[in-house]
Design a protein around this motif. Structure first.
Motif, mmCIF file in Angstrom:
data_model
loop_
_atom_site.group_PDB
_atom_site.id
_atom_site.type_symbol
_atom_site.label_atom_id
_atom_site.label_comp_id
_atom_site.label_asym_id
_atom_site.label_seq_id
_atom_site.Cartn_x
_atom_site.Cartn_y
_atom_site.Cartn_z
ATOM 1 N N VAL A 891 0.782 -1.556 -0.789
ATOM 2 C CA VAL A 891 -0.292 0.170 0.337
ATOM 3 C C VAL A 891 1.098 1.084 0.043
ATOM 4 N N LEU A 892 0.930 2.216 -1.006
ATOM 5 C CA LEU A 892 1.211 2.651 -0.851
ATOM 6 C C LEU A 892 1.326 4.543 -0.219
ATOM 7 N N LEU A 906 7.908 6.445 -5.911
ATOM 8 C CA LEU A 906 6.125 6.054 -5.523
ATOM 9 C C LEU A 906 5.748 5.499 -7.138
ATOM 10 N N VAL A 907 5.346 6.885 -7.657
ATOM 11 C CA VAL A 907 4.742 6.646 -9.333
ATOM 12 C C VAL A 907 5.563 5.147 -9.769
ATOM 13 N N GLU A 908 6.377 5.897 -10.069
ATOM 14 C CA GLU A 908 7.545 4.934 -11.116
ATOM 15 C C GLU A 908 7.209 3.204 -10.724
ATOM 16 N N ARG A 909 7.109 3.285 -8.952
ATOM 17 C CA ARG A 909 6.628 1.717 -8.683
ATOM 18 C C ARG A 909 5.529 1.186 -8.417
ATOM 19 N N PHE A 910 4.987 2.019 -8.807
ATOM 20 C CA PHE A 910 3.039 1.727 -8.746
ATOM 21 C C PHE A 910 3.108 1.449 -10.364
ATOM 22 N N ARG A 911 3.516 2.065 -11.709
ATOM 23 C CA ARG A 911 3.675 2.286 -13.046
ATOM 24 C C ARG A 911 4.357 1.078 -13.129
ATOM 25 N N LEU A 912 5.550 0.795 -12.932
ATOM 26 C CA LEU A 912 6.181 -0.858 -13.569
ATOM 27 C C LEU A 912 6.218 -2.341 -12.447
ATOM 28 N N ASP A 914 3.927 -5.654 -11.143
ATOM 29 C CA ASP A 914 2.447 -5.872 -11.881
ATOM 30 C C ASP A 914 1.729 -6.743 -10.400
ATOM 31 N N GLU A 915 2.719 -6.432 -9.454
ATOM 32 C CA GLU A 915 1.887 -6.747 -8.225
ATOM 33 C C GLU A 915 0.148 -6.138 -8.020
ATOM 34 N N PRO A 916 -0.987 -6.607 -7.224
ATOM 35 C CA PRO A 916 -1.957 -6.226 -7.649
ATOM 36 C C PRO A 916 -1.763 -5.517 -6.135
ATOM 37 N N MET A 917 -2.328 -4.099 -6.147
ATOM 38 C CA MET A 917 -2.084 -3.332 -4.506
ATOM 39 C C MET A 917 -2.813 -1.940 -5.217
ATOM 40 N N LEU A 918 -2.494 -0.749 -3.830
ATOM 41 C CA LEU A 918 -3.826 0.425 -3.688
ATOM 42 C C LEU A 918 -2.057 1.290 -3.207
ATOM 43 N N PHE A 919 -3.014 2.433 -4.269
ATOM 44 C CA PHE A 919 -1.751 3.147 -3.686
ATOM 45 C C PHE A 919 -3.091 4.872 -3.395
ATOM 46 N N LEU A 932 -1.203 7.386 -13.522
ATOM 47 C CA LEU A 932 -1.514 6.395 -12.945
ATOM 48 C C LEU A 932 -2.417 5.502 -13.614
ATOM 49 N N THR A 933 -2.353 5.479 -15.195
ATOM 50 C CA THR A 933 -3.413 4.664 -15.555
ATOM 51 C C THR A 933 -2.674 3.549 -15.789
ATOM 52 N N ALA A 934 -1.962 2.545 -14.334
ATOM 53 C CA ALA A 934 -2.012 1.731 -14.312
ATOM 54 C C ALA A 934 -3.177 0.971 -13.181
ATOM 55 N N ALA A 935 -3.625 1.740 -12.442
ATOM 56 C CA ALA A 935 -4.920 1.592 -11.751
ATOM 57 C C ALA A 935 -6.587 1.843 -12.496
ATOM 58 N N ASN A 936 -7.331 0.231 -12.465
ATOM 59 C CA ASN A 936 -8.824 0.999 -12.886
ATOM 60 C C ASN A 936 -9.576 0.958 -11.527
ATOM 61 N N HIS A 937 -9.037 1.378 -10.766
ATOM 62 C CA HIS A 937 -10.561 1.666 -9.504
ATOM 63 C C HIS A 937 -9.904 2.764 -8.826
#
Length: 1023
Positions: A891-892, A906-912, A914-919, A932-937
């Motif tokens: 959870v970032l 933090l932004v780079e980690r969330f983008r790259l 592959d593990e499901p996570m919360l930001f 932050l298009t890696a998120a779809n929620h």
């Protein structure tokens, strides 16, 4: 420099000033201390317009006591003074009373001063020895200038009535505004937007009271200035003359007071005037009469005025009527007298509708006597009329009745200008000029719509002397002035040659009042520019070879448009929706120019949060561009800055740095100045807006997804940056476009504004499938949460305690208590530990947290990622370790206290990753500028209550590059203040975006009973 402030005191505008040459220093410890850096009255009077301050009758010297924030050392300087950064503000600033020397201006003088703020030469307000501004208006004075515009608008529209006022044992003849129809909502918006300092003289006052007093005074002054002559000619009646005669005489001129007035006489006159005022407000009731003008169906038919009823404002809503000629008062309907007689009904119809209709018709006759003939019928339904009567109704009756609040339905063509000008231009063969200096041939013709009128047809129309005529099947309103102006155009056979720049200015200017420009036919480059389809018509520009990436088709067209404007030396507004790639389009333009050998660098000004984003996007898409970031304490200066700029293609700086380093930046040569998030310069008078406008460049570009957030004046400000002077002075823009569109929904004005700005604004939307067909859907939903018993008990206790405090407090203390109550109740809705800050456990104590846990589990089980927004840093700090342990997933946590480097990690980690996570993100720190298009929620745990801010935060995920549907959830606790404020936003979406958008201050103006209802805990709140 003097920074001039304003406050309304005893029926006059009190102005005082800070002198920026005086450093803020210590003050004595007396109860009411002199303001340590207030300017003397002599300095103030020397800089104000002569019409405002130098007439003995116009101004009076007075010492005012004003409440200001500060410390024991002195008050805090205003932001406009430029001293705020150098002054040390205490963390625990308090409100203290300070004495300031001031000038009190009577309404006529106040209007002269406030009008001067709108003149095109008002910035800067006089120049000193080194071209420094001599004075500048503070926020409070600019606010009263807006109030003055509303007052003048009310007078121009006849929304005023004369009254007999009694105050402090003295009678006076005064003009007062009549606020009906759409005006109360506009005035309510104005009260909510009032700066705090306006309410701080002579002590904390409600904004509604201050605005009412200021509006009354300015309306009275504007009415007296607008009257061409006295209502009663001759000498002033003596004290023995009848009171009505003396009262009428006192309604004009400077002296409004009435002496030796007997109370019985005053009561009789007041009763009559009160009745007049009450009748003016009658049409704000549940039902009102409506007049429908019907054109002849054939040559043998006559015109007809049909009578009917429509819902009143209380039924149809208090907003302005629907735009256009068909003004029936609301979407719920209209019933004609014949339909009512036939038995048709509606929920809003009264018991005896025909009696109501006849009574309303009787009142309407006073406004438009030509309707008197209808009263001969005991149950009037319509009136057959002649063409001249219909024209009189269109020109005089309909506007008067509509202004009084009656419903009016007119044919679709009504109100549109009859005759207009058509401008035809053609390229001159062999012309070798470049850009806007290229010459073209032109011709002006008289036209009706798309049809050109020949000289013979025009002469025939002039001979008919009929005000309403049919031309090629279309009814047209004509008058002598139009015919005369049109004949002059025909006689002069207007034509010749002019430059493309002159044509553009003529199109933007839009003709004159009698003959507006209604059509343009141009070819070649000018045709591409003015077509409104320039994006699609232009010759495509090749995608630069150095671009690392692929442009989408609409981005390629945007590149061609940007290159085309740049080649003409014109600025533009790239107003694509958020996430459509304004950044990459701009970088592609720079690469294209480098390939064409254009050497001058581009200065890009953006918010500080986007500096890193521009660096990374440039490195990603345009690695060959040389980028220099001019920001921070180590930035280069003087010769070092010049050398860095010469060696760069793109210089990135912030709005704050551009203001501080204006002298250095304005002294360098720039090929272009770009403003990203250009809504930052929407206030034309703000210092950072003036700063970026003062930096010279060959062309300018504004990037913004919201070119108009609240008012059309913002569009003028952005356009003034892109193409200075193109839309004319701000005052003319308000008169021609802003006021007709915003207050009356004028379609013709809106069309003229679109024609004027269209060539320079490119706007594409994500929801337009012709623009982008592969962007997924955005699914928004509200998640209703309940409170736990612990939350409910804490909520009741805090609400009761704080309401007692609010009821026993006044002024600034009351305001602070209201805001504190809201914060506490929102914290309780989040979690009891958020309010108590006792470090206690989180599990099982919050309905919101339980729902968040469930959603978070679903997200990670599906292999997805989610953005979780909160406006409270302390709550995010509680959630991050708890959710990480609960989910056993990363959870970032991004908030404003992180360094730029840590944010980017933090932004780079969330983008790259592959593990499901919360930001988890702080709304203020991460609501704009991130991809932050890696998120779809997207989950909004607590609401900001500003739709624009929430949408910006959501668009961190819903933008180009998103391949999945985006699910947006907004948490709301049932039967609490969260649900009630959400209801307010849904009911008044437009108001929410303009007024609520300024924060939560608008709620502090509610009465204690309204607050009690807002904070009340309902029976459905507890699980």
């Amino acid at each position: 420099m003097l920074v001039v402030h304003g406050a309304w005191v005893d029926g006059r505008l009190g102005v005082w000033a800070e002198d920026t040459a005086l450093a803020p220093g210590s003050a004595s410890r007396a109860t009411f201390r002199p303001h340590p850096f207030a300017a003397p009255v002599a300095a103030l009077g020397a800089v104000l317009p002569a019409s405002a301050s130098r007439s003995p009758a116009a101004a009076e010297e007075r010492e005012l006591t004003i409440l200001l924030p500060g410390s024991v050392r002195g008050p805090l300087p205003s932001p406009e003074s430029g001293l705020a950064r150098s002054a040390r503000s205490s963390q625990s600033s308090r409100i203290s009373a300070w004495r300031v020397p001031a000038l009190l201006l009577h309404p006529a003088g106040a209007l002269a001063l406030l009008d001067s703020l709108s003149r095109p030469d008002a910035e800067p307000y006089g120049l000193g020895p080194e071209d420094e501004p001599v004075w500048a208006p503070g926020l409070s004075l600019r606010y009263f200038a807006v109030v003055a515009e509303h007052a003048r608008s009310l007078v121009r529209r006849g929304r005023i009535l004369p009254r007999l006022m009694h105050q402090d044992g003295e009678y006076a003849a005064r003009w007062r505004p009549v606020l009906t129809g759409a005006d109360p909502a506009a005035i309510g918006d104005l009260a909510a937007a009032m700066p705090r300092v306006c309410r701080a003289v002579p002590g904390e006052r409600p904004s509604a009271d201050v605005l009412r007093e200021a509006l009354n005074g300015l309306v009275d002054g504007a009415a007296r200035l607008s009257l061409p002559e006295r209502l009663i000619l001759g000498h002033r009646p003596g004290t023995r003359a009848p009171l009505p005669d003396r009262w009428l005489y006192a309604l004009t001129g400077e002296d409004a007071t009435l002496t030796a007035v007997r109370d019985t006489e005053a009561a009789a006159l007041s009763d009559a005037l009160d009745g007049w005022s009450a009748s003016a407000h009658e049409l704000d009731g549940p039902v009102r009469a409506c007049f429908r003008l019907i054109e002849p169906a054939g040559e043998e038919e006559s015109w007809k005025v049909e009578f009917g009823l429509v819902p009143g404002r209380s039924q149809a809503g208090s907003g302005r009527p629907p735009a256009g000629a068909d003004d029936a008062g609301g979407p719920v309907g209209y019933l004609s007298a014949d339909q009512i007689r036939a038995g048709e009904s509606a929920p809003w119809l009264p018991e005896r509708p025909q009696e109501v209709l006849r009574a309303d018709l009787g009142r309407a006759v006073r406004l438009h006597p030509d309707l008197y003939g209808a009263l001969r019928d005991p149950e009037p339904s319509s009136l057959a009329v002649e063409t001249a009567w219909a024209f009189s109704f269109l020109r005089n009756g309909a506007p008067t009745l509509r202004a009084a609040g009656y419903g009016v339905r007119l044919p679709a063509w009504a109100g549109r200008q009859g005759l207009g000008l058509k401008l035809t231009t053609r390229a001159v063969p062999g012309e070798e000029g470049s850009g806007l200096e290229r010459r073209v041939s032109f011709r002006l013709d008289v036209a009706v719509g798309d049809h050109t009128i020949t000289g013979e047809e025009l002469a025939e129309l002039a001979g008919l002397r009929i005000p309403l005529v049919q031309i090629r099947g279309q009814w047209v309103e004509l008058d002598d002035q139009q015919i005369k102006a049109a004949l002059e155009v025909v006689e002069q056979r207007g034509g010749g040659e002019m430059t493309m720049g002159e044509v553009v200015r003529k199109v933007v200017d839009g003709g004159d009042e009698d003959l507006p420009l209604v059509a343009v036919d141009a070819d070649d480059l000018l045709g591409d520019l003015l077509s409104g389809e320039a994006e699609r018509r232009l010759t495509p520009v090749a995608v630069p070879r150095a671009l690392e990436g692929t442009l989408r088709p609409y981005q390629e067209r945007g590149l061609s448009w940007l290159s085309f404007l740049s080649g003409l030396g014109l600025g533009g507004v790239l107003a694509d929706d958020m996430g459509l790639g304004k950044t990459v389009s701009t970088l592609a333009l720079l690469l294209s120019e480098r390939e064409d050998g254009i050497p001058l660098p581009t200065l890009l000004v953006c918010p500080m949060s986007l500096v890193g984003n521009w660096q990374k996007e440039a490195a990603r898409f345009a690695p060959s561009l040389r980028v220099y970031v001019h920001h921070g304490g180590t930035r280069r200066r003087d010769d070092g800055l010049s050398a860095a700029v010469r060696e760069s293609d793109l210089v990135v700086t912030t709005y704050g740095t551009a203001l501080r380093d204006l002298g250095a930046l304005a002294g360098l040569k720039w090929g272009r100045v770009v403003c990203d998030e250009a809504q930052a310069i929407k206030n034309a008078a703000a210092q950072q807006s003036r700063a970026v406008r003062a930096i010279p460049a060959r062309t300018r570009l504004a990037l913004t997804g919201t070119p108009v957030e609240n008012h059309l004046a913002e569009l003028w400000s952005i356009m003034e940056f892109c193409n200075p002077g193109l839309l004319g002075p701000a005052k003319r823009f308000r008169m021609r476009y802003q006021e007709p569109i915003e207050t009356r929904g004028d379609k013709d004005a809106a069309g003229a504004l679109k024609r004027a700005t269209g060539p320079f604004v490119l706007r594409r939307l994500k929801t337009d499938k012709t623009i982008i067909s592969d962007l997924p859907e955005k699914l928004e939903m509200k998640v209703w949460c309940t409170l736990t018993p612990e939350q409910a008990e804490l909520y009741r206790a805090v609400a009761n305690d704080m309401l007692d405090r609010i009821g026993g407090s006044e002024g600034i203390e009351r305001r602070g208590n209201v805001l504190a109550t809201m914060t506490k109740l929102k914290q309780i809705c989040n979690h009891p530990a958020h309010l108590l800050r006792d470090g206690s456990q989180l599990a099982g104590r919050s309905g919101k947290l339980a729902r968040l846990e469930e959603l978070a589990e679903e997200v990670v089980e599906e292999g997805d990622k989610a953005l979780v927004f909160t406006q409270y840093t302390e709550f995010g700090s509680l959630l991050q370790p708890y959710l990480a342990a609960h989910l056993d997933r990363p959870v970032l946590w991004l908030h404003g206290g992180l360094s730029r480097r840590r944010r980017e990690e933090l932004v780079e980690r969330f983008r790259l990753d592959d593990e499901p996570m919360l930001f988890l993100l702080s709304l203020k720190a991460a609501g704009t500028g991130l991809n932050l298009t890696a998120a779809n929620h997207v989950i909004h745990v607590d609401r900001w209550w500003n739709p624009a801010v929430e949408n910006q935060a959501t668009d961190r995920a819903f933008r180009i590059g998103q391949t999945k549907n985006v699910q947006v959830r907004k948490f709301i606790c049932v039967d609490t203040l969260e649900e009630r404020i959400d209801d307010m936003i849904e009911r008044k979406k437009a108001l929410a975006e303009s007024v609520v958008g300024t924060g939560e201050d608008w709620i502090t103006g509610l009465s204690t009973e309204q607050l009690r209802e807002l904070f009340r805990l309902g029976p459905g709140a507890v699980s």
